[in-house]
Design an enzyme around this catalytic site. Structure first.
Site, PDB file in Angstrom:
ATOM      1  N   CYS A   2       1.013  -1.216  -0.005  1.00 19.42           N
ATOM      2  CA  CYS A   2       0.149   0.007  -0.037  1.00 19.42           C
ATOM      3  C   CYS A   2       0.879   1.181   0.011  1.00 19.42           C
ATOM      4  O   CYS A   2       2.066   1.214   0.514  1.00 19.42           O
ATOM      5  CB  CYS A   2      -0.791   0.023   1.357  1.00 19.42           C
ATOM      6  SG  CYS A   2      -1.925  -1.224   1.450  1.00 19.42           S
ATOM      7  N   ARG A  28       5.159  -0.093  -5.962  1.00 16.05           N
ATOM      8  CA  ARG A  28       5.162  -0.929  -4.994  1.00 16.05           C
ATOM      9  C   ARG A  28       4.344  -1.959  -5.126  1.00 16.05           C
ATOM     10  O   ARG A  28       4.204  -3.100  -4.137  1.00 16.05           O
ATOM     11  CB  ARG A  28       4.590  -0.016  -3.821  1.00 16.05           C
ATOM     12  CG  ARG A  28       5.656   1.030  -3.401  1.00 16.05           C
ATOM     13  CD  ARG A  28       5.155   1.854  -2.339  1.00 16.05           C
ATOM     14  NE  ARG A  28       4.841   1.429  -1.086  1.00 16.05           N
ATOM     15  CZ  ARG A  28       5.701   1.532  -0.225  1.00 16.05           C
ATOM     16  NH1 ARG A  28       6.887   2.147  -0.386  1.00 16.05           N
ATOM     17  NH2 ARG A  28       5.307   0.806   1.198  1.00 16.05           N
ATOM     18  N   TRP A  74      -2.896  -2.604  -1.289  1.00 20.01           N
ATOM     19  CA  TRP A  74      -2.587  -4.132  -1.774  1.00 20.01           C
ATOM     20  C   TRP A  74      -3.454  -4.906  -0.969  1.00 20.01           C
ATOM     21  O   TRP A  74      -3.174  -4.830   0.652  1.00 20.01           O
ATOM     22  CB  TRP A  74      -1.082  -4.294  -1.530  1.00 20.01           C
ATOM     23  CG  TRP A  74      -0.587  -5.702  -2.040  1.00 20.01           C
ATOM     24  CD1 TRP A  74      -0.212  -5.847  -3.124  1.00 20.01           C
ATOM     25  CD2 TRP A  74      -0.638  -6.902  -1.251  1.00 20.01           C
ATOM     26  NE1 TRP A  74       0.255  -7.327  -3.341  1.00 20.01           N
ATOM     27  CE2 TRP A  74       0.039  -7.981  -2.012  1.00 20.01           C
ATOM     28  CE3 TRP A  74      -0.639  -6.966   0.309  1.00 20.01           C
ATOM     29  CZ2 TRP A  74       0.446  -9.078  -1.626  1.00 20.01           C
ATOM     30  CZ3 TRP A  74      -0.330  -8.330   0.553  1.00 20.01           C
ATOM     31  CH2 TRP A  74       0.115  -9.140  -0.327  1.00 20.01           C
ATOM     32  N   ASN A  98      -1.865   2.086   5.950  1.00 23.86           N
ATOM     33  CA  ASN A  98      -0.996   0.891   5.632  1.00 23.86           C
ATOM     34  C   ASN A  98      -0.847   0.136   6.763  1.00 23.86           C
ATOM     35  O   ASN A  98      -0.527   0.990   7.960  1.00 23.86           O
ATOM     36  CB  ASN A  98       0.300   1.781   5.197  1.00 23.86           C
ATOM     37  CG  ASN A  98       0.119   2.220   3.686  1.00 23.86           C
ATOM     38  OD1 ASN A  98      -0.687   2.217   3.225  1.00 23.86           O
ATOM     39  ND2 ASN A  98       1.574   2.833   3.131  1.00 23.86           N
ATOM     40  N   GLY A  99      -0.995  -0.837   6.489  1.00 27.86           N
ATOM     41  CA  GLY A  99      -0.541  -1.885   7.926  1.00 27.86           C
ATOM     42  C   GLY A  99      -1.545  -2.915   8.196  1.00 27.86           C
ATOM     43  O   GLY A  99      -2.526  -2.957   7.230  1.00 27.86           O
ATOM     44  N   GLU A 471      17.523 -17.800  -7.294  1.00 26.89           N
ATOM     45  CA  GLU A 471      17.470 -16.533  -7.606  1.00 26.89           C
ATOM     46  C   GLU A 471      16.856 -16.489  -9.046  1.00 26.89           C
ATOM     47  O   GLU A 471      15.980 -15.935  -9.255  1.00 26.89           O
ATOM     48  CB  GLU A 471      18.738 -15.458  -7.586  1.00 26.89           C
ATOM     49  CG  GLU A 471      18.519 -14.173  -7.925  1.00 26.89           C
ATOM     50  CD  GLU A 471      17.160 -13.354  -7.432  1.00 26.89           C
ATOM     51  OE1 GLU A 471      16.674 -13.891  -6.437  1.00 26.89           O
ATOM     52  OE2 GLU A 471      16.782 -12.102  -7.971  1.00 26.89           O
ATOM     53  N   LYS A 475      13.189 -15.237 -10.095  1.00 26.22           N
ATOM     54  CA  LYS A 475      13.039 -14.367 -11.131  1.00 26.22           C
ATOM     55  C   LYS A 475      11.913 -14.596 -12.313  1.00 26.22           C
ATOM     56  O   LYS A 475      11.178 -14.048 -12.736  1.00 26.22           O
ATOM     57  CB  LYS A 475      14.265 -13.902 -11.771  1.00 26.22           C
ATOM     58  CG  LYS A 475      14.797 -12.685 -12.172  1.00 26.22           C
ATOM     59  CD  LYS A 475      14.878 -11.530 -11.206  1.00 26.22           C
ATOM     60  CE  LYS A 475      14.463 -11.962  -9.685  1.00 26.22           C
ATOM     61  NZ  LYS A 475      14.521 -10.826  -8.925  1.00 26.22           N
ATOM     62  N   GLU A 478       8.338 -15.200 -10.668  1.00 25.96           N
ATOM     63  CA  GLU A 478       7.668 -13.980 -10.386  1.00 25.96           C
ATOM     64  C   GLU A 478       7.109 -13.232 -11.696  1.00 25.96           C
ATOM     65  O   GLU A 478       6.111 -12.561 -11.542  1.00 25.96           O
ATOM     66  CB  GLU A 478       8.333 -12.993  -9.468  1.00 25.96           C
ATOM     67  CG  GLU A 478       9.568 -12.491  -9.880  1.00 25.96           C
ATOM     68  CD  GLU A 478      10.382 -11.807  -8.663  1.00 25.96           C
ATOM     69  OE1 GLU A 478       9.641 -11.132  -7.848  1.00 25.96           O
ATOM     70  OE2 GLU A 478      11.438 -11.759  -8.939  1.00 25.96           O
ATOM     71  N   HIS A 494      16.736 -37.423  -4.915  1.00 20.32           N
ATOM     72  CA  HIS A 494      15.991 -37.810  -3.582  1.00 20.32           C
ATOM     73  C   HIS A 494      14.600 -37.590  -3.588  1.00 20.32           C
ATOM     74  O   HIS A 494      14.052 -37.433  -2.561  1.00 20.32           O
ATOM     75  CB  HIS A 494      16.566 -37.193  -2.295  1.00 20.32           C
ATOM     76  CG  HIS A 494      18.081 -37.637  -2.580  1.00 20.32           C
ATOM     77  ND1 HIS A 494      18.622 -38.804  -1.832  1.00 20.32           N
ATOM     78  CD2 HIS A 494      19.254 -36.989  -2.602  1.00 20.32           C
ATOM     79  CE1 HIS A 494      19.833 -38.703  -1.928  1.00 20.32           C
ATOM     80  NE2 HIS A 494      20.271 -37.667  -2.477  1.00 20.32           N
ATOM     81  N   LYS A 592       6.421  -4.451  -4.121  1.00 16.74           N
ATOM     82  CA  LYS A 592       7.918  -4.188  -4.222  1.00 16.74           C
ATOM     83  C   LYS A 592       8.456  -4.223  -2.650  1.00 16.74           C
ATOM     84  O   LYS A 592       9.305  -4.627  -2.483  1.00 16.74           O
ATOM     85  CB  LYS A 592       8.138  -2.651  -4.735  1.00 16.74           C
ATOM     86  CG  LYS A 592       9.567  -2.395  -4.590  1.00 16.74           C
ATOM     87  CD  LYS A 592      10.261  -3.055  -6.004  1.00 16.74           C
ATOM     88  CE  LYS A 592      11.672  -2.774  -5.961  1.00 16.74           C
ATOM     89  NZ  LYS A 592      12.277  -3.902  -6.456  1.00 16.74           N
TER      90      LYS A 592
HETATM   91  C1  F6R Z   1      11.841 -10.766  -5.766  1.00 13.05           C
HETATM   92  C2  F6R Z   1      11.958  -9.371  -4.861  1.00 13.05           C
HETATM   93  C3  F6R Z   1      11.632 -10.162  -3.575  1.00 13.05           C
HETATM   94  C4  F6R Z   1      12.224  -9.209  -2.409  1.00 13.05           C
HETATM   95  C5  F6R Z   1      11.964  -9.332  -1.288  1.00 13.05           C
HETATM   96  C6  F6R Z   1      12.659  -8.650  -0.100  1.00 13.05           C
HETATM   97  O1  F6R Z   1      12.496 -10.175  -7.190  1.00 13.05           O
HETATM   98  O2  F6R Z   1      12.269  -8.608  -5.055  1.00 13.05           O
HETATM   99  O3  F6R Z   1      11.645 -11.342  -3.130  1.00 13.05           O
HETATM  100  O4  F6R Z   1      13.887  -9.462  -2.732  1.00 13.05           O
HETATM  101  O5  F6R Z   1      10.584  -9.201  -1.055  1.00 13.05           O
HETATM  102  O6  F6R Z   1      12.485  -7.288  -0.418  1.00 13.05           O
HETATM  103  P1  F6R Z   1      13.589  -6.341   0.252  1.00 13.05           P
HETATM  104  O7  F6R Z   1      14.907  -6.553  -0.323  1.00 13.05           O
HETATM  105  O8  F6R Z   1      13.174  -4.691  -0.072  1.00 13.05           O
HETATM  106  O9  F6R Z   1      13.617  -6.522   1.811  1.00 13.05           O
END
Ligand code: F6R
Length: 597
Positions: A2, A28, A74, A98-99, A471, A475, A478, A494, A592
């Site tokens: 949010c 975000r 969100w 927010n929260g 990673e 990527k 997502e 396994h 984000k």
């Molecule tokens: C994936 C991604 C998330 C963030 C995670 C932590 O592309 O961006 O997995 O890495 O939400 O976010 P931060 O780094 O802001 O704590």
């Protein structure tokens, strides 16, 4: 997640500030948006499910109004529809939040017993109703806020105003960021300074349990009924505003930012030995705590410390660490990794560590973020604003910082030899020189279609190649929504190998010379079962004939290899999402900055 923006000041500016602020917060991740303003003797609320353009269609940008608040939501409590969207008005108060309010059921019941009715499923409506009720009782907004903050449990950044009082914005904060933007004859409020940075570079950061009353000329912050003296911060110039610069989306642009970001990052930390650094000699344990991609960067860090410093590092997801006994003491250094510096789970752990008076260090991008203020030492990632939800340059700079920290750590302990320094300098030069050609080389993959209709994609590797596999897999899933998962290469047999069938894509990452042959055997095992094998290996390795596709990356030496090896996977994910015509920068359901648990 949010986003909040609020404004009080020049009537001709209000709507523009709110909409621009919400646009700046779009990165975000959100699923509905709304604004509230005062016009024709009453509070008007406009909100829409979906993206900001749906809201913009119903807002008159030329409307004059001296006060307004806006929100991107969100969804947490209740689905992402118009009724649940913010702002929420109850009685004479309208608010954005927010929260998460954890004792919502208890407060709601108390209000329902008094005959209050609710129209949405949200905790926010309950918060506003509670505040409105408190105001009816105390007839004073400051007292009403104090009482409400005593009773409400959970996290909140709240901005609200009152129908009979157009001269004030009222704000409250606990566990969710909130800032006042200071202007001349006007004031801003936001959950992130990106929302008002076009208009002012001066801001005040609220701390937990603080609340404030803002008019167009002044702001006052309180805690427990007493005035709190706050410092006006000035935006750091490293946090410049970002735009797409001709790229089709931010993710693509941000991958192309990586060479510059890394060049500047290494130069900064090599030349700037005045940044505050812990006494690395005193620790006998390191714990790394992070979420998502930041956790994956931490896994590379762990592997670097094991191989180069022979020092054991523990790593945990913040969401797990916060609920387990903390096995750390005064000789432990806890490293928190976070691009946003606002991730709720990571922040919670940092608070716990601070309470225990254990040394903490943050690898963080956003200047003055909550995490940077909670920890004893901060290494800023200096990656600039990252707007695509899927991190790319942020992740790469986190990995780079682990190399920088490893070097400083080993220097402090007198274990950084001349030969390691040579490896470092040569590797860094090679890696930086190889970046641009590598970006060009992986701009196109002829075999993307072979991934798209498959029930699963697998990524395997060992040691740092396993961290890279995690990673790379995250990527891909997502941004493209393809099902993918990562396994330590030796683990596949396994259990998971039962999922491998004819043409199942298996990405094998094998850049680690010590484990190359072993990973090769694992890929032969899946090849024998019909998998479509894509091997990532070094340009110095022998050509592997048995695989279906190759992603050959330049050999830049073990220290820097993880930085260059992720590039083709970041580009692959972008290319797949593009081929599927998806919203690359805003994947569904993702945010984000994950500011709730
Ligand atoms: C994936 C991604 C998330 C963030 C995670 C932590 O592309 O961006 O997995 O890495 O939400 O976010 P931060 O780094 O802001 O704590």
């Amino acid at each position: 997640m949010c986003g909040i923006v609020g404004y009080i000041g020049h009537p001709e500016k209000t709507i523009d500030v709110l909409l621009k602020g919400l646009e700046r917060l779009e990165y975000r991740g959100y699923d509905s948006a709304g604004i509230a303003y005062f016009k024709d003797g009453q509070i008007n609320v406009l909100k829409k499910a979906g993206k900001l353009n749906c809201l913009e269609e119903i807002v008159d940008r030329n409307m004059l109004t001296e006060i307004g608040i806006g929100h991107t939501r969100w969804a947490t409590h209740g689905e992402a529809n118009e009724i649940n969207a913010h702002p929420h008005k109850y009685g004479k108060i309208v608010a954005v939040h927010n929260g998460i309010i954890e004792n919502m059921d208890e407060l709601k019941k108390e209000l329902e017993d008094k005959g209050k009715k609710f129209i949405s499923d949200t905790d926010t409506e309950v918060f506003v109703a509670f505040l409105n009720d408190a105001l009816e009782k105390y007839q004073d907004m400051k007292q009403a806020m104090e009482y409400t903050m005593k009773r409400v449990k959970g996290s909140y950044a709240i901005v609200c105003f009152h129908e009979d009082d157009l001269e004030h914005l009222y704000i409250m904060k606990k566990d969710s960021p909130l800032l006042i933007g200071v202007g001349k004859g006007e004031m801003y409020v936001a959950s992130d300074y990106q929302a008002f940075r076009e208009f002012t570079n001066q801001y005040v950061l609220l701390d937990d349990f603080e609340y404030g009353i803002i008019d167009k000329n002044a702001w006052h912050v309180y805690k427990d009924g007493k005035v709190v003296e706050k410092k006006i911060e000035v935006l750091d110039e490293q946090d410049s505003l970002s735009n797409k610069e001709g790229y089709d989306c931010y993710m693509h642009k941000e991958i192309y930012d990586i060479p510059n970001v890394l060049t500047n990052l290494f130069t900064f930390y090599e030349e700037n030995d005045t940044h505050s650094v812990p006494d690395y000699r005193k620790y006998n344990k390191i714990q790394i705590v992070a979420c998502g991609s930041a956790y994956h960067a931490g896994c590379i860090g762990k592997s670097l410390f094991a191989h180069f410093a022979q020092f054991p590092v523990e790593i945990e997801y913040a969401s797990e660490y916060r609920y387990q006994p903390i096995l750390a003491d005064q000789n432990t250094l806890v490293i928190f990794v976070s691009q946003s510096g606002e991730t709720a789970d990571t922040i919670h752990c940092a608070k716990k560590i601070k309470e225990m008076q254990i040394d903490s260090l943050a690898i963080v991008n956003v200047y003055n973020s909550t995490l940077s203020r909670l920890t004893d030492y901060v290494y800023y990632m200096r990656a600039g604003e990252e707007r695509a939800v899927a991190t790319t340059k942020g992740y790469s700079s986190q990995v780079a910082l682990f190399i920088i920290i490893l070097r400083e750590w080993m220097k402090a302990r007198n274990t950084w030899t001349a030969s390691l320094e040579q490896q470092y300098q040569e590797g860094k030069t090679k890696m930086l020189q190889a970046m641009e050609p590598c970006l060009k080389k992986f701009e196109h993959f002829s075999w993307i279609k072979k991934l798209i209709d498959k029930p699963a994609n697998f990524f395997i590797g060992r040691q740092s190649d396993y961290a890279l596999s995690m990673e790379a897999s995250l990527k891909l899933k997502e941004v493209s929504y393809l099902n993918s998962s990562a396994y330590a290469a030796g683990e596949l047999k396994h259990g998971t190998i039962s999922l491998v069938e004819e043409k199942t894509p298996v990405f094998a990452i094998a850049t680690d010379k010590n484990t190359y042959e072993k990973t090769k055997s694992n890929l032969m095992e899946v090849k024998a079962r019909g998998a479509y094998v894509i091997l990532t290996t070094l340009d110095t390795a022998e050509e592997e004939k048995e695989v279906d596709e190759r992603m050959i990356v330049p050999d830049v030496g073990a220290l820097f290899q993880p930085i260059i090896t992720i590039i083709p996977f970041q580009l692959l994910s972008y290319q797949v999402a593009k081929a599927l015509q998806l919203d690359i920068d805003h994947p569904r359901n993702l945010a984000k900055s994950v500011t709730v648990e």
